[in-house]
Design a protein around this motif. Structure first.
Motif, short mmCIF file in Angstrom:
data_model
loop_
_atom_site.label_atom_id
_atom_site.label_comp_id
_atom_site.label_asym_id
_atom_site.label_seq_id
_atom_site.Cartn_x
_atom_site.Cartn_y
_atom_site.Cartn_z
N LEU A 1 1.32 -1.76 0.14
CA LEU A 1 0.14 -0.06 -0.30
C LEU A 1 0.67 0.90 0.13
N VAL A 2 1.30 1.48 -1.54
CA VAL A 2 2.86 2.33 -1.52
C VAL A 2 2.07 4.01 -2.17
N VAL A 3 2.55 4.76 -1.84
CA VAL A 3 2.00 6.13 -2.44
C VAL A 3 3.79 6.63 -2.70
N GLN A 4 3.83 6.64 -3.81
CA GLN A 4 5.59 7.13 -4.46
C GLN A 4 5.12 9.05 -5.02
N GLY A 5 6.25 9.47 -4.18
CA GLY A 5 5.85 11.24 -4.01
C GLY A 5 6.64 11.58 -5.22
N THR A 6 6.16 12.67 -6.30
CA THR A 6 6.43 13.13 -7.24
C THR A 6 6.13 14.48 -7.35
N ALA A 7 6.78 15.43 -8.25
CA ALA A 7 6.22 16.41 -8.40
C ALA A 7 4.42 16.69 -8.93
N GLY A 8 4.54 14.98 -9.66
CA GLY A 8 3.10 15.05 -10.44
C GLY A 8 1.92 14.37 -9.38
N THR A 9 2.24 13.98 -7.99
CA THR A 9 1.38 12.95 -6.92
C THR A 9 0.36 14.81 -6.53
N THR A 10 -0.86 13.96 -6.64
CA THR A 10 -1.46 14.87 -6.46
C THR A 10 -2.09 14.27 -4.79
N GLU A 11 -3.64 15.55 -4.30
CA GLU A 11 -4.40 14.94 -3.54
C GLU A 11 -4.95 13.82 -3.59
N ASP A 12 -5.66 13.72 -4.87
CA ASP A 12 -6.29 12.20 -5.24
C ASP A 12 -5.13 10.72 -5.16
N HIS A 13 -3.86 10.84 -5.11
CA HIS A 13 -2.76 10.04 -4.80
C HIS A 13 -3.02 9.27 -3.39
N ILE A 14 -3.41 9.87 -2.34
CA ILE A 14 -3.18 10.19 -1.04
C ILE A 14 -5.07 9.61 -0.78
N LYS A 15 -6.17 10.60 -0.96
CA LYS A 15 -7.28 10.24 -0.66
C LYS A 15 -7.96 9.22 -1.59
#
Length: 370
Positions: A107-121
């Motif tokens: 259950l991983v989110v990869q942080g990048t400049a393109g990561t948005t709020e949708d990716h963590i919610k």
């Protein structure tokens, strides 16, 4: 189970985790699958004094206190932030902890400049929304929201590479422990179940990219993972990871101890030179991490297997080292050339052994790239 290019820790070590769970009689926080002592044992391996019926392999090589502090943090209501230079094993430690605690490290989110709020919610299945409207069924939960609902560990890689808006969205999750869904009238709040926490990683070299706010820092306990400088520990890490790589590639090839010593010494020398450099132009772009040593050795092994005589030689190792570390031209090539003439050449005359062949292999590689 189908073949995987790289199995997650909970799959790779499933038998070991099952056995540890079967003998574990210690207190377990929340919904943890293993007690804190067993989590530590899984990560750091067993010792004779533990009196176990079978050996538990060591999977992460570092100070015991870092692992213990990480486990204690996850047993609290705070997030865990592993911070350090690239290649220090932060992500691997995060994966092992999540596998031992939750039996799910994916259950991983990869942080990048393109990561948005949708990716963590959450986001929406557009076709289902058009057909039936917005509902929980048409919602796509993020890995973090899934971890909240299941009461397990979620992971956030490279936190400081995501923008401040994304980081701010994480503050409410860590502090309030729920996510509201304003698009829905009913069933519009997802509450975190007991056992939920977040392990985030950040590279210390990313300072100034997207610095963490004070509010977010307060939600995390920091564990700083230093670069491994002890040669014995570093040799153990390189051997461990290289053995895994050879098994994955189904290659049978011995790594001569004297060549491993040369690799370790070369990286130690280059780190010393980087530490005394007065400008970035005098430093290699490489972080000279343990992970990069493993990459150099893997490259040399594969080259020896596919294009050599299935024997790892000093010339091949030198070529792989130069090819892997010479990322900028001419700056990195000039630094490596200086090292080869100023350090490797005298050492080859003094120590002999495989050093002369290493010297020649490096010279040829530098000349080819120049």
């Amino acid at each position: 189970m189908t073949d995987m290019l790289r199995a997650p820790a909970e799959v790779k070590y499933a038998d070991e985790l099952d056995w540890l769970e079967s003998i574990d009689d210690g207190p377990k926080p929340f919904s943890w699958r293993l007690s804190p002592k067993m989590v530590r044992l899984f990560v750091l391996g067993s010792e004779r004094a533990d009196g176990l019926d079978r050996e538990v392999s060591q999977k992460w090589f570092g100070d015991r206190s870092f692992v213990e502090r990480s486990i204690v943090t996850l047993a609290s209501d705070r997030g865990l932030l592993l911070i350090g230079d690239p290649g220090t094993g932060k992500s691997w430690l995060a994966e092992l902890l999540a596998a031992a605690i939750s039996r799910n490290s994916t259950l991983v989110v990869q942080g990048t400049a393109g990561t948005t709020e949708d990716h963590i919610k959450y986001s929406w299945n557009v076709s289902m929304v058009i057909a039936k409207g917005q509902s929980r069924a048409s919602m796509i939960p993020s890995p973090i929201m899934t971890a909240m609902e299941r009461g397990v560990i979620g992971r956030f890689e490279e936190l400081t590479r995501s923008t401040s808006d994304v980081q701010d969205a994480l503050i409410s999750i860590l502090s309030e422990k729920y996510v509201s869904i304003p698009e829905l009238d009913d069933d519009n709040i997802v509450f975190a179940q007991p056992g939920f926490s977040i392990i985030a990683t950040a590279n210390s070299r990313d300072r100034g990219v997207n610095d963490l706010s004070s509010a977010l820092k307060r939600r995390f306990n920091f564990v700083r993972i230093p670069v491994v400088t002890n040669k014995r520990s570093e040799a153990e890490i390189v051997r461990f990871r290289t053995t895994e790589l050879l098994r994955r590639h189904q290659i049978e090839l011995d790594v001569p101890p004297n060549l491993l010593d040369i690799l370790l010494q070369s990286f130690a020398d280059l780190r010393t030179a980087a530490a005394s450099a007065t400008s970035d132009d005098e430093k290699l772009e490489s972080a000279l991490s343990t992970a990069e040593q493993i990459g150099v050795l893997e490259d040399a092994i594969l080259h020896s297997t596919f294009f050599g005589d299935r024997t790892l030689r000093a010339q091949t190792l030198a070529g792989s080292l130069v090819g892997s570390l010479a990322r900028r031209s001419p700056e990195d090539l000039a630094i490596l050339n200086k090292y080869w003439h100023g350090v490797v050449e005298p050492r080859s005359k003094q120590d002999g052994g495989e050093w002369p062949a290493f010297l020649e292999g490096g010279r040829e590689a530098i000349a080819t790239l120049s």
